[in-house]
Design a protein around this motif. Structure first.
Motif, PDB file in Angstrom:
ATOM      1  N   MET A 126       0.857  -1.169   0.000  1.00  0.00           N
ATOM      2  CA  MET A 126       0.000   0.000   0.000  1.00  0.00           C
ATOM      3  C   MET A 126       0.899   1.227   0.000  1.00  0.00           C
ATOM      4  O   MET A 126       1.861   1.285   0.745  1.00  0.00           O
ATOM      5  CB  MET A 126      -0.896  -0.038   1.241  1.00  0.00           C
ATOM      6  N   GLY A 127       0.596   2.211  -0.832  1.00  0.00           N
ATOM      7  CA  GLY A 127       1.397   3.414  -0.920  1.00  0.00           C
ATOM      8  C   GLY A 127       1.408   4.185   0.386  1.00  0.00           C
ATOM      9  O   GLY A 127       0.456   4.137   1.167  1.00  0.00           O
ATOM     10  N   ASN A 128       2.507   4.910   0.615  1.00  0.00           N
ATOM     11  CA  ASN A 128       2.648   5.651   1.872  1.00  0.00           C
ATOM     12  C   ASN A 128       1.540   6.675   2.072  1.00  0.00           C
ATOM     13  O   ASN A 128       1.034   6.831   3.179  1.00  0.00           O
ATOM     14  CB  ASN A 128       4.007   6.331   1.937  1.00  0.00           C
ATOM     15  N   ARG A 129       1.168   7.376   1.013  1.00  0.00           N
ATOM     16  CA  ARG A 129       0.112   8.389   1.172  1.00  0.00           C
ATOM     17  C   ARG A 129      -1.222   7.761   1.513  1.00  0.00           C
ATOM     18  O   ARG A 129      -1.954   8.273   2.359  1.00  0.00           O
ATOM     19  CB  ARG A 129      -0.017   9.231  -0.093  1.00  0.00           C
ATOM     20  N   ILE A 130      -1.531   6.640   0.863  1.00  0.00           N
ATOM     21  CA  ILE A 130      -2.789   5.952   1.160  1.00  0.00           C
ATOM     22  C   ILE A 130      -2.765   5.452   2.599  1.00  0.00           C
ATOM     23  O   ILE A 130      -3.735   5.599   3.341  1.00  0.00           O
ATOM     24  CB  ILE A 130      -3.026   4.791   0.178  1.00  0.00           C
ATOM     25  N   LEU A 131      -1.645   4.866   3.007  1.00  0.00           N
ATOM     26  CA  LEU A 131      -1.506   4.359   4.369  1.00  0.00           C
ATOM     27  C   LEU A 131      -1.656   5.484   5.390  1.00  0.00           C
ATOM     28  O   LEU A 131      -2.358   5.338   6.392  1.00  0.00           O
ATOM     29  CB  LEU A 131      -0.158   3.662   4.530  1.00  0.00           C
ATOM     30  N   GLU A 132      -1.032   6.620   5.139  1.00  0.00           N
ATOM     31  CA  GLU A 132      -1.158   7.766   6.047  1.00  0.00           C
ATOM     32  C   GLU A 132      -2.605   8.236   6.133  1.00  0.00           C
ATOM     33  O   GLU A 132      -3.079   8.606   7.211  1.00  0.00           O
ATOM     34  CB  GLU A 132      -0.250   8.899   5.583  1.00  0.00           C
ATOM     35  N   GLN A 133      -3.324   8.207   5.016  1.00  0.00           N
ATOM     36  CA  GLN A 133      -4.732   8.622   5.005  1.00  0.00           C
ATOM     37  C   GLN A 133      -5.584   7.646   5.813  1.00  0.00           C
ATOM     38  O   GLN A 133      -6.464   8.056   6.563  1.00  0.00           O
ATOM     39  CB  GLN A 133      -5.258   8.709   3.569  1.00  0.00           C
TER      40      GLN A 133
END
Length: 91
Positions: free
Chosen positions: A1-8
């Motif tokens: 999972m991409g970092n931005r998606i994970l952070e969201q």
């Protein structure tokens, strides 16, 4: 999972979920603590949202694994079922 998606997901989905003491049964299960934690991929949940993260397995019982992982500069710790964890083979 991409970092931005994970952070969201972390920002929106709710707190990190971990197994309960009743599920872990640490009072009756043998606990192994690894002095050299092993890299793994683990399914964890923030609120009701499952996410697949790079983590290290620091401890385990026959049924559960205690994992540690970071998102941005925040370290997270959770107990998950052993079947939710896959060892990462060294390259």
């Amino acid at each position: 999972m991409g970092n931005r998606i994970l952070e969201q997901v972390v920002a929106d989905a709710g707190p990190l979920q971990s197994l309960t003491p009743e599920e872990l049964r640490l009072d009756t299960e043998l606990l192994t603590i690894d002095p050299q934690p092993k890299p793994v991929r683990a399914w964890v949940r923030f609120g009701s949202k499952p996410v697949h993260v790079d983590a290290v397995a620091q401890r385990w019982t026959s049924d559960a694994v205690g994992v540690v992982f970071s998102i941005r500069e925040t370290e997270y710790r959770a107990w998950v079922w052993a079947s939710a964890v896959t060892p990462v083979k060294p390259r």
